[in-house]
Design a protein around this motif. Structure first.
Motif, short mmCIF file in Angstrom:
data_model
loop_
_atom_site.label_atom_id
_atom_site.label_comp_id
_atom_site.label_asym_id
_atom_site.label_seq_id
_atom_site.Cartn_x
_atom_site.Cartn_y
_atom_site.Cartn_z
N PHE A 158 -9.80 -12.57 7.34
CA PHE A 158 -9.91 -11.07 6.76
C PHE A 158 -11.36 -10.91 6.28
O PHE A 158 -11.80 -11.52 5.54
N PRO A 159 -11.99 -9.81 7.03
CA PRO A 159 -13.75 -9.77 6.65
C PRO A 159 -13.94 -8.81 5.45
O PRO A 159 -15.28 -8.59 5.42
N GLN A 160 -13.05 -8.15 5.16
CA GLN A 160 -13.39 -7.21 3.93
C GLN A 160 -13.25 -7.65 2.37
O GLN A 160 -12.51 -8.78 2.33
N LEU A 161 -13.85 -6.78 1.51
CA LEU A 161 -13.63 -7.28 0.14
C LEU A 161 -12.32 -7.21 -0.29
O LEU A 161 -11.52 -6.50 0.19
N LEU A 162 -11.81 -8.00 -1.15
CA LEU A 162 -10.22 -8.33 -1.49
C LEU A 162 -10.07 -8.88 -2.89
O LEU A 162 -10.72 -9.51 -3.32
N SER A 163 -9.11 -8.30 -3.57
CA SER A 163 -8.58 -8.81 -5.02
C SER A 163 -7.31 -9.40 -4.86
O SER A 163 -6.92 -9.77 -6.05
N THR A 164 -6.57 -8.90 -3.96
CA THR A 164 -5.00 -9.14 -4.02
C THR A 164 -4.64 -9.87 -2.65
O THR A 164 -5.40 -10.28 -2.02
N ARG A 165 -3.27 -10.30 -3.02
CA ARG A 165 -2.84 -11.00 -1.49
C ARG A 165 -2.85 -9.91 -0.44
O ARG A 165 -2.87 -8.83 -0.39
N LEU A 166 -2.57 -10.37 0.75
CA LEU A 166 -2.47 -9.66 1.99
C LEU A 166 -0.97 -9.42 2.18
O LEU A 166 -0.08 -10.09 2.18
N TYR A 167 -1.00 -8.07 2.69
CA TYR A 167 0.46 -7.56 3.19
C TYR A 167 0.21 -7.00 4.77
O TYR A 167 -0.63 -6.40 5.11
N PRO A 168 1.42 -6.80 5.41
CA PRO A 168 1.41 -6.18 6.48
C PRO A 168 0.94 -4.78 6.63
O PRO A 168 1.07 -4.13 5.35
N GLU A 169 0.18 -4.67 7.72
CA GLU A 169 -0.42 -3.14 8.02
C GLU A 169 0.62 -2.13 8.08
O GLU A 169 1.89 -2.29 7.97
N TRP A 170 0.10 -0.65 8.24
CA TRP A 170 0.93 0.52 8.00
C TRP A 170 2.10 0.35 9.15
O TRP A 170 1.78 0.16 10.30
N PRO A 171 3.15 0.59 8.97
CA PRO A 171 4.21 0.89 10.06
C PRO A 171 4.10 2.10 10.67
O PRO A 171 3.88 3.13 9.78
N PHE A 172 4.87 2.31 11.81
CA PHE A 172 4.83 3.69 12.53
C PHE A 172 6.58 3.81 12.62
O PHE A 172 7.07 3.07 13.25
N ALA A 173 7.34 4.76 12.17
CA ALA A 173 8.71 4.83 11.91
C ALA A 173 9.07 6.21 12.38
O ALA A 173 8.42 7.23 12.19
N ALA A 174 10.31 6.45 12.83
CA ALA A 174 10.91 7.63 13.04
C ALA A 174 11.78 8.15 12.04
O ALA A 174 12.34 7.45 11.05
N CYS A 175 11.59 9.68 11.85
CA CYS A 175 12.42 10.24 10.77
C CYS A 175 13.78 10.49 11.19
O CYS A 175 14.12 10.36 12.42
N ARG A 176 14.52 10.37 10.19
CA ARG A 176 16.15 10.64 10.62
C ARG A 176 16.41 12.08 10.66
O ARG A 176 15.85 12.89 9.90
N PRO A 177 17.40 12.54 11.62
CA PRO A 177 18.06 11.74 12.43
C PRO A 177 16.95 11.58 13.94
O PRO A 177 16.27 12.31 14.07
N VAL A 178 17.10 10.32 14.22
CA VAL A 178 16.41 9.75 15.34
C VAL A 178 16.82 10.10 16.63
O VAL A 178 17.94 9.90 17.13
N ASP A 179 15.84 10.64 17.36
CA ASP A 179 16.38 10.77 18.90
C ASP A 179 15.74 9.33 19.65
O ASP A 179 14.82 9.30 19.68
N ARG A 180 16.89 8.71 19.87
CA ARG A 180 16.74 7.32 20.20
C ARG A 180 15.94 7.26 21.41
O ARG A 180 14.97 6.41 21.75
#
Length: 561
Positions: free
Chosen positions: A239-261
């Motif tokens: 991880f090449p950037q400044l950091l003070s905390t633990r690392l967590y997964p990056e942003w999720p891309f999700a569908a809003c309900r109701p979902v068009d499958r």
């Protein structure tokens, strides 16, 4: 490390070669654009200024329109409140937001599971995680560690921001600082640049932003990171950037309900192929999207800090408890049954032991009574009753025996062996008696004993072995009587008899003068002989006849003739 496309198609390596033409295949398979169809709206959380965020993500809409020509895609930038209202009002079809906000919306039933996870491009490296930064002004000497943040003013973009508040709050929580109680929060609102501005202007002592904000501000010339000091700095090789905390997964891309499958499946496929379109990813400033990450660590942080949606105690029914903890409940019930059974057995055993204890106490009391009676009898016994060890030590002795020993207490005989009191002439016989008794025989002995005050006593003892319950001889038990007076009377009687015997037999006596001849052939007066051969003592007097015959002239009595 495999690229996301390789992980998404692990069993079909040849598909990696098809990534450049996959958008064309998707567009051919997609149905033609319906006339008058509503555009597909994608909401993006703006942690940087909204115009900048909108400009950054417009190429994504163009890439999706190209991959799925049957639908029109539009990207819109929102702050937290705006994005919440848009999702709850069903004004959006897809959302790209931070993991904490995603967990909150998904728990509320407004979002589906993540379709993909963002991977950004930092200094030419693919990065699929991010963290938080805690900073203060470089010249602030009073704040050097996390504990120094207590009672300070902290600028944050929003308390729903994972990278701008929740990550940092969790690190402070682990350091013993509880937010918001232990500090004053200054909510600046989005974007995160407002937090940096508040700290540099002195309106806040400490600031929270997500990783990458300080580096982006420096690249854009908005502020100089040299004027800032990072607290609790952490180093991660990937991880090449400044950091003070633990690392967590990056942003999720999700569908809003109701979902068009069908639409969601096409969009997900297009996102996974996006990394092949370098012109698009370079304009967005990302590496692409990859298969959904595990957001459990994010959920654990929110639960630990009781952040929404875990800020209230959930309601559980009995069925919920049974379904979630049935194995534990069965185990507890079995444990309780075993404990109850053991408790019943313990209770019965306790009652039995109590009855046995009562019986033992009763028998012990009777035994003590008998022992007391026996001890009283022994103490009242005029003869000496005593116990001796094999080494001659005096173990027990009654009052009569102590009087024979010429002492008052048994402890006066401590360290004294019985044969030490026996006169030297009788010690051998006394030692022989002790050895015979400890060999299993009974014996009797008459001996002389010298008391502690020097008195000599003639004693007669009858000794037997005393055995324990196993038949082992543990001591010598003796009954001894003082026969000193009896012995003295016997000696005196024997002496008297001896003297009497000296006057027995034929005594030669002169028939005229009555002198007696002794063993030396000498003639002695009668009274002299008897005095020397007995304890008789003569006194002289006159009988009436002799008085008349020899002393008539003095007595006035007529003499003979």
């Amino acid at each position: 490390m495999l690229r996301p496309s390789a992980r998404f198609f692990p069993a079909v390596p040849t598909l990696r070669r098809l990534l450049p033409v996959l958008p064309l295949l998707i567009s051919l398979l997609a149905p033609p654009r319906a006339l008058g169809a509503e555009p597909v709206r994608i909401g993006v959380l703006a942690f940087r200024p909204k115009p900048q965020t909108l400009e950054q993500w417009q190429p994504l809409a163009a890439a999706l329109r190209k991959a799925i020509p049957s639908r029109d895609f539009r990207v819109e930038a929102f702050t937290y409140p705006e994005l919440n209202r848009a999702v709850s009002g069903r004004q959006l079809d897809f959302v790209l937001t931070n993991p904490g906000h995603f967990v909150q919306l998904k728990t509320a039933g407004q979002l589906s599971a993540p379709l993909a996870t963002l991977a950004v491009l930092v200094e030419g490296k693919r990065v699929s995680q991010f963290g938080g930064v805690i900073f203060t002004r470089a010249g602030n000497k009073g704040i050097e560690s996390l504990s120094d943040v207590r009672n300070k003013t902290i600028a944050v973009p929003d308390n729903e921001s994972l990278g701008g508040y929740q990550m940092q709050a969790y690190e402070l929580y682990r350091a013993g600082v509880r937010l918001p109680g232990d500090a004053k929060l200054l909510i600046t609102g989005m974007p995160h640049d407002n937090v940096v501005k508040a700290v540099l202007e002195g309106r806040a002592d400490v600031g929270f932003v997500r990783s990458g904000v300080l580096e982006a501000g420096r690249a854009e010339g908005k502020f100089d990171p040299a004027r800032l000091k990072v607290l609790n700095p952490r180093q991660d090789p990937g991880f090449p950037q400044l950091l003070s905390t633990r690392l967590y997964p990056e942003w999720p891309f999700a569908a809003c309900r109701p979902v068009d499958r069908d639409l969601a499946r096409l969009v997900a496929a297009a996102l996974f192929t996006l990394e092949a379109s370098h012109s698009v990813t370079n304009r967005i400033g990302i590496h692409g999207f990859y298969t959904p990450a595990d957001y459990t660590p994010v959920e654990e942080v929110l639960r630990e800090l009781r952040f929404p949606p875990f800020d209230s105690t959930p309601r559980f029914t009995v069925l919920d408890i049974w379904l979630k903890f049935r194995l534990q409940i069965v185990f507890v019930l079995l444990s309780l049954a075993v404990i109850a059974l053991l408790g019943a057995r313990l209770y019965l055993a306790h009652r039995r032991l109590k009855a046995e204890k009562k019986l033992v106490l009763s028998q012990s009391e009777k035994l003590q009574d008998r022992e007391s009676q026996l001890r009283a009898i022994i103490e009242a016994e005029p003869e000496c009753v005593n116990q001796l060890g094999a080494d001659g030590s005096i173990l027990q002795m009654n009052r009569a025996g102590l009087e024979m020993m010429e002492c008052d207490l048994l402890k006066d005989l401590d360290g004294i062996k019985a044969w030490d009191l026996v006169v030297p002439e009788d010690r051998a016989a006394f030692g022989s008696l002790v050895r015979r008794v400890f060999s299993g025989f009974s014996d009797t002995l008459v001996f002389r004993l010298k008391g502690l005050r020097g008195g000599i006593h003639w004693l007669e003892t009858h000794a037997v072995p005393l055995r324990n319950s196993h038949g082992d001889i543990i001591s010598l038990l003796a009954v001894t009587r003082d026969i000193t007076e009896r012995r003295q009377a016997k000696l005196e009687r024997e002496a008297a008899l001896a003297r009497i015997k000296r006057l027995e037999g034929i005594i030669p006596i002169c028939m005229h003068c009555k002198k007696i001849r002794d063993d030396q052939n000498s003639w002695n007066q009668l009274e002299q002989y008897i005095t020397s051969h007995s304890e008789a003592v003569f006194s002289h007097g006159l009988c009436p006849e002799c008085a008349k015959e020899h002393y008539a002239v003095y007595t006035g009595c007529p003499g003979p003739g």
